[in-house]
Design a protein around this motif. Structure first.
Motif: not given
Length: 82
Positions: A11-21, A25-34
């Motif tokens: 919910l951060a404003q403005p949204f910043q892309p983030f990765s889930i680790h 060892g896998r990670s998933f990039k979240i480029p946008h809220r959708e």
């Protein structure tokens, strides 16, 4: 990791892309809220892949960390972050 910690980044404003680790060892990039959703309890996450309809179902208890990435739209390429 708790759902409250994930919501804070989501919910951060403005949204910043983030990765889930994950613990494995896998990670998933979240480029946008959708690209992410969660069940009402918050324990299960659905992460959608960029470019197709593929998705992964993750248990929040296996998430070891979140990594916030700098936004590329902070004036570097002339686009606004709307």
């Amino acid at each position: 990791m708790t759902i409250e910690q994930l919501r804070k980044v989501y919910l951060a404003q403005p949204f910043q892309p983030f990765s889930i680790h994950l613990a494995d060892g896998r990670s998933f990039k979240i480029p946008h809220r959708e690209f992410i959703s969660h069940t009402p309890s918050g324990r299960t996450l659905v992460v959608y892949c960029e470019g197709d309809d593929a998705f992964d179902i993750l248990d929040l208890l296996l998430v070891t960390g979140l990594e916030v990435h700098p936004s590329k739209s902070s004036g570097q390429n002339g686009e606004s972050s709307q």
